[in-house]
Enzyme design. Structure first.
Site, PDB file in Angstrom:
ATOM      1  N   SER A 131       0.641  -1.224  -0.224  1.00 21.81           N
ATOM      2  CA  SER A 131       0.022   0.106   0.398  1.00 21.81           C
ATOM      3  C   SER A 131       0.398   1.061   0.106  1.00 21.81           C
ATOM      4  O   SER A 131       2.380   1.127   0.454  1.00 21.81           O
ATOM      5  CB  SER A 131      -0.805   0.130   1.195  1.00 21.81           C
ATOM      6  OG  SER A 131      -1.899   1.258   1.620  1.00 21.81           O
ATOM      7  N   TYR A 144      -1.869   0.186  10.574  1.00 22.92           N
ATOM      8  CA  TYR A 144      -2.710  -0.157   9.386  1.00 22.92           C
ATOM      9  C   TYR A 144      -1.025   0.006   8.619  1.00 22.92           C
ATOM     10  O   TYR A 144       0.179  -0.242   7.811  1.00 22.92           O
ATOM     11  CB  TYR A 144      -3.219   0.232   8.520  1.00 22.92           C
ATOM     12  CG  TYR A 144      -2.993   0.179   6.955  1.00 22.92           C
ATOM     13  CD1 TYR A 144      -3.781  -1.613   6.747  1.00 22.92           C
ATOM     14  CD2 TYR A 144      -3.214   0.870   5.910  1.00 22.92           C
ATOM     15  CE1 TYR A 144      -3.751  -1.965   5.208  1.00 22.92           C
ATOM     16  CE2 TYR A 144      -3.675   0.999   4.841  1.00 22.92           C
ATOM     17  CZ  TYR A 144      -3.395  -1.188   4.510  1.00 22.92           C
ATOM     18  OH  TYR A 144      -3.869  -1.230   3.010  1.00 22.92           O
TER      19      TYR A 144
HETATM   20  N1  LIG Z   1      -8.222  -0.589  -1.011  1.00 24.99           N
HETATM   21  C1  LIG Z   1      -7.669  -0.001  -0.699  1.00 24.99           C
HETATM   22  O1  LIG Z   1      -7.574   1.597  -0.930  1.00 24.99           O
HETATM   23  C2  LIG Z   1      -6.102  -0.760  -0.284  1.00 24.99           C
HETATM   24  C3  LIG Z   1      -5.375   0.273  -0.446  1.00 24.99           C
HETATM   25  C4  LIG Z   1      -4.530   0.178  -0.803  1.00 24.99           C
HETATM   26  C5  LIG Z   1      -3.727  -1.461  -0.387  1.00 24.99           C
HETATM   27  N2  LIG Z   1      -4.985  -2.225  -0.091  1.00 24.99           N
HETATM   28  C6  LIG Z   1      -4.655  -4.039   0.026  1.00 24.99           C
HETATM   29  O2  LIG Z   1      -4.930  -4.232  -1.102  1.00 24.99           O
HETATM   30  C7  LIG Z   1      -5.314  -5.553  -0.905  1.00 24.99           C
HETATM   31  C8  LIG Z   1      -6.743  -6.338  -1.400  1.00 24.99           C
HETATM   32  O3  LIG Z   1      -7.482  -5.101  -0.614  1.00 24.99           O
HETATM   33  P1  LIG Z   1      -9.074  -4.651  -1.080  1.00 24.99           P
HETATM   34  O4  LIG Z   1      -9.112  -3.249  -1.691  1.00 24.99           O
HETATM   35  O5  LIG Z   1      -9.113  -6.115  -2.466  1.00 24.99           O
HETATM   36  O6  LIG Z   1     -10.068  -4.919  -0.019  1.00 24.99           O
HETATM   37  P2  LIG Z   1     -11.482  -6.009   0.320  1.00 24.99           P
HETATM   38  O7  LIG Z   1     -12.030  -6.344  -1.034  1.00 24.99           O
HETATM   39  O8  LIG Z   1     -11.206  -5.800   1.835  1.00 24.99           O
HETATM   40  O9  LIG Z   1     -10.173  -7.682   0.720  1.00 24.99           O
HETATM   41  C9  LIG Z   1      -8.689  -7.621   1.356  1.00 24.99           C
HETATM   42  C10 LIG Z   1      -9.736  -9.237   1.176  1.00 24.99           C
HETATM   43  O10 LIG Z   1      -7.900  -9.754   3.191  1.00 24.99           O
HETATM   44  C11 LIG Z   1      -8.923 -10.915   3.570  1.00 24.99           C
HETATM   45  N3  LIG Z   1      -8.515 -10.222   4.652  1.00 24.99           N
HETATM   46  C12 LIG Z   1      -9.230  -8.915   5.541  1.00 24.99           C
HETATM   47  N4  LIG Z   1      -9.606  -9.897   6.593  1.00 24.99           N
HETATM   48  C13 LIG Z   1      -9.159 -10.453   7.077  1.00 24.99           C
HETATM   49  C14 LIG Z   1      -8.157 -11.000   8.123  1.00 24.99           C
HETATM   50  N5  LIG Z   1      -8.737 -10.744   9.358  1.00 24.99           N
HETATM   51  N6  LIG Z   1      -7.739 -12.665   8.287  1.00 24.99           N
HETATM   52  C15 LIG Z   1      -7.522 -13.041   6.850  1.00 24.99           C
HETATM   53  N7  LIG Z   1      -8.033 -12.246   5.405  1.00 24.99           N
HETATM   54  C16 LIG Z   1      -8.002 -11.108   5.816  1.00 24.99           C
HETATM   55  C17 LIG Z   1      -9.690 -11.104   3.300  1.00 24.99           C
HETATM   56  O11 LIG Z   1     -10.289 -11.703   2.114  1.00 24.99           O
HETATM   57  P3  LIG Z   1     -11.158 -13.379   2.686  1.00 24.99           P
HETATM   58  O12 LIG Z   1     -12.429 -13.013   3.012  1.00 24.99           O
HETATM   59  O13 LIG Z   1     -10.998 -13.936   1.109  1.00 24.99           O
HETATM   60  O14 LIG Z   1     -10.071 -13.839   3.127  1.00 24.99           O
HETATM   61  C18 LIG Z   1     -10.629  -9.852   1.973  1.00 24.99           C
HETATM   62  O15 LIG Z   1     -11.935  -9.870   1.080  1.00 24.99           O
HETATM   63  C19 LIG Z   1      -4.920  -5.856   0.811  1.00 24.99           C
HETATM   64  O16 LIG Z   1      -3.635  -5.627   1.511  1.00 24.99           O
HETATM   65  C20 LIG Z   1      -5.173  -4.346   1.271  1.00 24.99           C
HETATM   66  O17 LIG Z   1      -4.246  -3.641   2.640  1.00 24.99           O
HETATM   67  C21 LIG Z   1      -6.200  -1.875  -0.258  1.00 24.99           C
END
Ligand SMILES: NC(=O)c1ccc[n+]([C@@H]2O[C@H](COP(=O)([O-])OP(=O)(O)OC[C@H]3O[C@@H](n4cnc5c(N)ncnc54)[C@H](OP(=O)(O)O)[C@@H]3O)[C@@H](O)[C@H]2O)c1
Length: 251
Positions: A131, A144
């Site tokens: 991130s 975070y």
């Molecule tokens: N959205 C943003 O703004 C953003 C920005 C920068 C980086 N990111 C990073 O991008 C990655 C994907 O995020 P996303 O945007 O696709 O968000 P998302 O839709 O919330 O997906 C994240 C996935 O991570 C898994 N997860 C969440 N909490 C967890 C827990 N307590 N234990 C195990 N698994 C967990 C879940 O997958 P399952 O339910 O399949 O286990 C969840 O669906 C993450 O690493 C996030 O930090 C996101």
């Protein structure tokens, strides 16, 4: 056919990556099998696996089993992760440990297990979805950011160790993406509202990630504006702190 393992597979970004990988053998890990089946039940080449990635023994057994069955994992995409945007004194000790378990320790452990096999095979690619918060720390993202800064440090060292074996490590550092991530990170929607005009679309981010598969790319930081902000933050940390704490304090 490439074998690609993705964690946090039911997440918004993962869903878009899967759409762009029709010809790969996918191994999709998530916490809830039903959710995975709902999303990918009709996918012809996806194995859906329910696992708690913070359970070290379960992870070790799974990796051993996958190598027995598939013989290789070409690409590991460490994507699972979550955030809580909150003042540090409102975060519990349990929150601190839990977030490190998911965002950092599980990623390190899975990378460790898979990297040792990739090293033997002298081939492979680990892509860590980190991130911008791992490059620029802002108020209310202390925990975070700490998990993500740690992940970048780990990835940078791992890249060097794996370089002589022809195994690539890429870190992906996006700014805010329009996914369900904010349901937990920012439940009242204040932050999301203030950054709405900068939001990245998950399909666009997924495209960039999928394009780098098999390429020796160190990192990419999105969007360009935040990448510039990161450079500025590195060169002028005092001024950057002032701007991040006042003008650009969105959380
Ligand atoms: N959205 C943003 O703004 C953003 C920005 C920068 C980086 N990111 C990073 O991008 C990655 C994907 O995020 P996303 O945007 O696709 O968000 P998302 O839709 O919330 O997906 C994240 C996935 O991570 C898994 N997860 C969440 N909490 C967890 C827990 N307590 N234990 C195990 N698994 C967990 C879940 O997958 P399952 O339910 O399949 O286990 C969840 O669906 C993450 O690493 C996030 O930090 C996101």
């Amino acid at each position: 056919m490439s074998t690609i393992l993705i964690t946090g597979a039911s997440g918004g970004l993962a869903q878009e990556m899967v759409k762009l990988l029709p010809d790969a053998q996918l191994i999709l890990l998530g916490r809830d099998k039903e959710k995975l089946v709902q999303l990918y039940g009709n996918h012809p080449q996806a194995e859906l696996i329910e696992i708690d990635i913070t359970d070290a023994q379960a992870l070790e057994e799974l990796v051993a089993e996958l190598y027995q069955r598939y013989g290789k994992i070409d690409v590991l995409i460490n994507n699972a992760g979550y955030g809580i945007f909150e003042d540090f004194d409102k975060i519990s000790n349990q929150d601190i440990h839990q977030m490190f378990e998911v965002n950092t320790f599980a990623l390190m452990n899975l990378s460790r297990l898979v990297a040792s096999r990739m090293k033997e095979m002298r081939k492979g690619h680990i892509i860590n979805i980190v991130s911008m918060a791992g490059l620029i720390a802002t108020a209310k993202s202390s925990l975070y950011s700490a998990t993500k800064f740690a992940t970048i440090g780990f990835s940078n060292a791992l890249r060097l160790e794996l370089m002589p074996y022809g195994v690539y490590v890429t870190t992906v550092n996006p700014g805010p993406i329009r996914t369900g991530f904010f349901d937990q990170a920012d439940p009242d929607g204040t932050y999301l509202k203030s950054v709405d005009r900068f939001l990245l679309e998950p399909d666009a981010v997924a495209q960039k990630i999928v394009k780098t598969i098999g390429k020796n790319k160190r990192e990419f930081n999105l969007p360009i504006l935040l990448n510039l902000a990161h450079k500025f933050y590195t060169l002028f940390p005092k001024l950057a702190d002032k701007l991040a704490g006042e003008t650009f304090n969105y959380k």
